[in-house]
Design a protein around this motif. Sequence first.
Motif, PDB file in Angstrom:
ATOM      1  N   PHE A   1       0.826  -1.202   0.000  1.00 50.23           N
ATOM      2  CA  PHE A   1       0.000   0.000   0.000  1.00 50.23           C
ATOM      3  C   PHE A   1       0.863   1.256   0.000  1.00 50.23           C
ATOM      4  O   PHE A   1       0.636   2.187  -0.790  1.00 50.23           O
ATOM      5  CB  PHE A   1      -0.923   0.015   1.220  1.00 50.23           C
TER       6      PHE A   1
ATOM      7  N   SER B   1      -5.095  -0.565  -4.413  1.00 51.88           N
ATOM      8  CA  SER B   1      -5.366  -0.681  -2.971  1.00 51.88           C
ATOM      9  C   SER B   1      -6.630  -1.490  -2.702  1.00 51.88           C
ATOM     10  O   SER B   1      -6.654  -2.360  -1.830  1.00 51.88           O
ATOM     11  CB  SER B   1      -5.494   0.715  -2.353  1.00 51.88           C
TER      12      SER B   1
ATOM     13  N   LEU C   1      -6.603   3.864   4.541  1.00 58.85           N
ATOM     14  CA  LEU C   1      -6.233   4.040   3.141  1.00 58.85           C
ATOM     15  C   LEU C   1      -7.037   5.151   2.481  1.00 58.85           C
ATOM     16  O   LEU C   1      -6.490   5.956   1.729  1.00 58.85           O
ATOM     17  CB  LEU C   1      -6.428   2.723   2.375  1.00 58.85           C
TER      18      LEU C   1
END
Length: 301
Positions: free
Chosen positions: A11, A50, A79
């Motif tokens: 990520f 992601s 995120l």
Amino acid sequence: MAGLNVSIAFFFLVVGVCQGLRRLSKRLLSPGAYGCLARELAGSLQLCTSCLELRMLLEIGPWGGGFGPDVVLTLLFLLFALHGASFDGASANPTVSLQEFLLLESNLAATAAKLLAQAAGVGAGWAVTKLYWSWELTHFHLIQNLIASECSSSIRTSLHHAAFVEGTCSFLFHLVLFKLCRSHPICRVPALAATVTFLTYIAGPFTGAFFNPALAAVATFRCSGNSFWDYVQVYWLGPFAGMLAALLLYQGNIPRLFQKNLLYSQKSKYKIPKARVEAHAEDNEPRRKKKGQKGSSEPRA
């Protein structure tokens, strides 16, 4: 937990690469080309990679890694907060770009360029994620490669209910987006991340809770279980209808199509306080009396 650590490192790597791409393209391209093409492409690439990795962790993690959905939802919130802080104004969502077009904030050429950039970004994100999975750095990726060819549809309810769920998620997301559009990023970013996390938690078991047509097309359209037209109704028409409903509720009209407000009466933007109106009337009353007295004191012919 080693597999989870590898995913977290992935990520951060994706965000760093996309951030570098944004800075480089901002220097090389004109502001118009950067805003319509490079920024949307980088944002869609970052979002797609992601979300695909998160979806893999959500499906395999509970029985392959020993952690539950709470871990994935926490990662989802973090995120999306990171995406909101780094996207530099990109939406990476076709319904948001169409909303800007309907609000007269973007012309047809710019909107078409954004949609093409988003499609290219999610396509590139899918290719990058597949390449990353093929390296089989963790046992999660090994299992994902084994089951990839037999993926099933994310629609786990009736077709009409699934379209309603995606439309409702899009409706609520766009309402929050309207409400926070002028707020400071410190408030807007975590609020949007919390909204996405909550909607994913509620609607995920029914449709996967994409409410993003480009992301849904890459993640689930290739899977068996439903036809292409079924996917179009749920993941394209549903979010678009939700966006239109949010726009009508918030604005009362669709500026691109008509100017008349259908839901709210047009009132003056500035209101005069009642006390001020009464004081103004009292000031005028002595003046009227003086004028009346002056008129009566004049000699009659």
